[in-house]
Design an enzyme around this catalytic site. Sequence first.
Site, mmCIF file in Angstrom:
data_model
loop_
_atom_site.group_PDB
_atom_site.id
_atom_site.type_symbol
_atom_site.label_atom_id
_atom_site.label_comp_id
_atom_site.label_asym_id
_atom_site.label_seq_id
_atom_site.Cartn_x
_atom_site.Cartn_y
_atom_site.Cartn_z
ATOM 1 N N ASP A 246 0.182 -52.476 5.884
ATOM 2 C CA ASP A 246 -0.222 -51.344 6.719
ATOM 3 C C ASP A 246 -0.720 -51.918 8.038
ATOM 4 O O ASP A 246 -1.745 -52.597 8.082
ATOM 5 C CB ASP A 246 -1.336 -50.577 5.992
ATOM 6 C CG ASP A 246 -1.602 -49.224 6.613
ATOM 7 O OD1 ASP A 246 -1.150 -48.989 7.751
ATOM 8 O OD2 ASP A 246 -2.264 -48.403 5.950
ATOM 9 N N ASP B 16 4.779 -47.952 10.502
ATOM 10 C CA ASP B 16 3.716 -48.954 10.359
ATOM 11 C C ASP B 16 3.371 -49.303 8.913
ATOM 12 O O ASP B 16 2.346 -49.925 8.651
ATOM 13 C CB ASP B 16 2.451 -48.473 11.078
ATOM 14 C CG ASP B 16 1.868 -47.232 10.446
ATOM 15 O OD1 ASP B 16 2.613 -46.469 9.816
ATOM 16 O OD2 ASP B 16 0.650 -47.018 10.585
ATOM 17 N N GLU B 17 4.206 -48.922 7.979
ATOM 18 C CA GLU B 17 3.863 -49.142 6.574
ATOM 19 C C GLU B 17 5.095 -49.456 5.758
ATOM 20 O O GLU B 17 6.153 -48.857 5.989
ATOM 21 C CB GLU B 17 3.278 -47.858 5.998
ATOM 22 C CG GLU B 17 1.792 -47.902 5.737
ATOM 23 C CD GLU B 17 1.366 -46.648 5.032
ATOM 24 O OE1 GLU B 17 1.673 -46.512 3.850
ATOM 25 O OE2 GLU B 17 0.740 -45.793 5.683
#
Length: 437
Positions: A11, A105-106
């Site tokens: 993350d 973003d993950e």
Amino acid sequence: MRSEASVLHLDLDAFYAAVEQRDKPSLRGKPVIVGGLGPRGVVSTASYEARTFGVRSAMRMAEARARCPHAAYLYPRFHAYRISSRRVMAVLRALSPLVEPLSLDEAFVDLTASQHTDLSVKGVERIARDLKAEVTQVTGGLTGSVGAGTSKFMAKVASDLRKPDGLVVIEPGTERELLAPMSVTTIPGVGPATADRLRRVGVHTVGELDRLGEAEIVAAVGQAAGRSLAQLARAQDDRPVVAERETKSVSVEDTFDHDIADPTTLTLIVERIAARVAERLTGERLSGRTVTVKIRLFDFTTHTRSTTLPGPTDDGRVITRLAKRLLTEVDTSAGVRLLGVGVSGLADWVQGDLFEEAEDGEERTEEPAKEPVEQPVAAHHWYPGNDVVHDTYGRGWVWGAGLGRVTIRFETAETGPGPVRTLHAADPDLAPYSPLT
DNA sequence: TCTGGGGTCCTAGGACCC
DNA sequence: TCTGGGGTCCTAGGACCC
């Protein structure tokens, strides 16, 4: 259940804001808030400096400005975020081919598909440490929090445990003990509504949920959610890391700065939005059968209207026409705050993929078929008020369709509305007309 | 100047078919 | 005249996630 902590979750920390701080050194160390800047904007990402003022994702921009007036307020630059995201995902794919991105973003990574053989806690910690360093290197200084565990659920819990720039590997066997005191909202799929239902049966923590029987959980929250909740509460999570996910729908929506009631304006906007959806469909070589219009009224009540075509389309004219018709099915006279258009029921084949190999990167010259469905066509494939037909009578609109027949009302410029013709679905006269043109 | 935008998944009811 | 169950597709709404 895995015996090793072989699922990893990455993350990136305050990703949008971090990219802005990286690209603009004057923003480093200062509160940065990225999101919609209009009167109805909300926060997408707040830098950690801004979070100390209580600014959070999904917070109304007006509230963020009240809490942190001296922050830098920025509109998102998705292009820049996408570039950094791609570099990070490439690093993950070099680690293991089994990478499941959840957003820019993950991502999850399945380490059992990697070349690493030591998946002990120490071994995974080493992998994670190297990964973090590499992420920071390829992104020009961004940091990420990494978690690892015996399942997706545990990996995500782990990455949340220490933020930002964290690294946590949850030792296999310690899961239930760790989860027991945590809020039920820790469990993916438990939002405000489900948490409320559970609260009403006296459940606040994962441990309390664990002690409840599956039957009671199902009674409280429903079949599908209940079963998965009962499993997750016991830290049982067999969901695999899936690398390729098919797109199921494509949509574009827009919230207006001020409510709009004028029908002409709304029609114009729906046309514009439908065109953007069609653009994205063609750009991604997709086509779909179901067109949905989403209408959020002044009071935030939300309505959807949808219609399903006999075959997939990516034709902007068709999508626009249907969207405009669907818009008329909702009373918008008191004011609309959001309009959206979506296409779902996407074809599992790519339009025109027989024609293009496109190794040379040239524009394709062969247009894919816009209307995969050709005649013969059943009566219910015709859309009253939408399908237009041309023949010797002039221009005609489909007036009614069903029960194996289609009625068409013709009109000419000179005579105005003219004869109504009724054709049977199998009528050869209907064959030359393609619906939805 | 309450409440974004892009998605996924589930539920429930009705139509329709066998 | 009354009365099945199962399966699939479609529509509308809602919860949830990032």
